[in-house]
Design an enzyme around this catalytic site. Sequence first.
Site, PDB file in Angstrom:
ATOM      1  N   GLU A 107     -30.737 -60.758  -0.482  1.00  0.00           N
ATOM      2  CA  GLU A 107     -29.789 -61.366  -1.421  1.00  0.00           C
ATOM      3  C   GLU A 107     -29.904 -62.892  -1.403  1.00  0.00           C
ATOM      4  OE1 GLU A 107     -24.919 -61.437  -2.203  1.00  0.00           O
ATOM      5  OE2 GLU A 107     -25.741 -60.601  -0.339  1.00  0.00           O
ATOM      6  N   LYS A 154     -25.087 -59.102 -10.116  1.00  0.00           N
ATOM      7  CA  LYS A 154     -24.006 -58.449  -9.382  1.00  0.00           C
ATOM      8  C   LYS A 154     -22.758 -58.351 -10.247  1.00  0.00           C
ATOM      9  CE  LYS A 154     -21.663 -58.740  -4.866  1.00  0.00           C
ATOM     10  NZ  LYS A 154     -21.464 -59.592  -3.672  1.00  0.00           N
ATOM     11  N   CYS A 198     -25.393 -56.215  -2.049  1.00  0.00           N
ATOM     12  CA  CYS A 198     -24.412 -56.325  -0.970  1.00  0.00           C
ATOM     13  C   CYS A 198     -23.240 -55.359  -1.118  1.00  0.00           C
ATOM     14  CB  CYS A 198     -23.950 -57.773  -0.865  1.00  0.00           C
ATOM     15  SG  CYS A 198     -23.081 -58.173   0.682  1.00  0.00           S
TER      16      CYS A 198
END
Length: 527
Positions: free
Chosen positions: A279, A344, A395
């Site tokens: 990430e 995301k 994540c």
Amino acid sequence: MNSATPGNLKPWLLPILSGVLIGTSYIPFPPWASLFCFIPLWIFWNQQTRLKNVFLGGMITSFIFTLIGFNWVTYLLHEFAHLDWPVAVIGMLVYGLIAHLFVPLAGVLWFWGRNKFQWSKRLSLWLMALITILCEAYSLTLFDWNFGYSWYGANIPVYHWAEVIGFSGLSAATLLCNLPLYMAWEQRKQNAGKIILATVVTGFILLNVGGLWLKNRLPQPDASFKTLMIQAYIENAEKLAAELGKGYGKEIFNRYITLTDNALKTHQDAKIDFALWPETAFPALLGEQFKFDPYPVALAEFLHARQLPLITGAYSVEEESRLITNSLFVLNKDGEIVPPHYSKSILLAFGEYIPGEQLFPEIRNWLPPTGHFARGHGPTDLLHWNGYKMGAQICYESLFPGFTRSLAELGAQFIVNVTNDSWYGAWQEPYQHMYMTLARGVEFRRPVLRVTNTGISTVSLASGEILERSPIHQTWAGLYEVPYLKNPPATFYQNWFWLVPGLLWGALVLLLGIGVVNRPDDSGAGD
């Protein structure tokens, strides 16, 4: 009744005991007490005649198990919020009070219902368990933990039933098992108690045998690929400086390039299908509008020279809002971006957005350092390259089964998860987060590739088997050959995603209905 009073401390030992049993059954501990951890608290609740004591007993239990099972929050507050250790400890204590309010809430709802509708003893016990399960399942928390993950963490085969009922269903079943064991404890001096205990033990053994059967019946993979994972271990201060344009970008970029190059030399005889960076690993903005910037050009040249495809986390910019995005990109062997990239969509509260900011924009003036990210479109498309259909997670998104289910519905052959766990220390959270992420692969029977900045990076197969794990807080590179199915079938859990919630809510309605029908008639009271 053995009602608790300030002068009678002995009854309060029961909620304390439940807190200890629950907390020491969370990863990285084995789930040694999961099947009976709520029994002391439920015994305490049943002894009480005052709502206040029921509430306080629940608070004591949740406070203690939060301190034991989630004490990594102290490190997070020190590292992420830059609080001094004494202040971070105070923050941890506050978190312990509010993190798992589902426990006292369950006690309050049950106690009120019992007194209001005068449930029978047996019905009251069933409703106590069911209300606890539902409050746990629908509690509001930043870290969506449940009691099913610990079975996977301990590699106990019962976890394979997650492909049928999900880990949330396993959590509900785990808590429900506390009920017959509660009854067995009450009747421990009678044969009935021994029979109940033997039945639960036998059932648990059979469920584990069934779990092994579920694993062994999985179809054999019909394809495989090799991926090179790079864990560069970039310190938080370095990442923050690079993100703020205060240096370290070159050092971070060179570290990833050097680690990748050294790993390619180590595995020069292997045909590597793609490399995988964590990430926000790339220390500059990435995207078509930035492809002529220095770092994207250098990355493209590196990949082209080695004919190495790459999947990497990076920041980008949403054109419409001009806000930063936390994104995942695929670059082909010539260093060209393969559209579409993924941004995301489940953002971390107070890290990547401020709750309520859209309704009250002035909140940002109170919390100016908080990140302000654009939200992606969710699991509405897959990453495609070289025939692979890849489900993207960044994540925190791995904690939500519905997110991964959407990727499975789109036909994802495997899941790619990129993470940065550097804010949480090396004790509990890296293990908890790892198992929560890999759990999605068991529920939907797909491999999960998880690469992190600081560890734990690894691969889990559709069988739930976890391959080599990276060390924590060390630089590392690992090569994995990952077997997978080109057209993975849907699991029962994927097709019947709402079955367990439906059964739980249906059971609650049924039991409440029984309670109303069988409520004692008070019409003759006072005659």
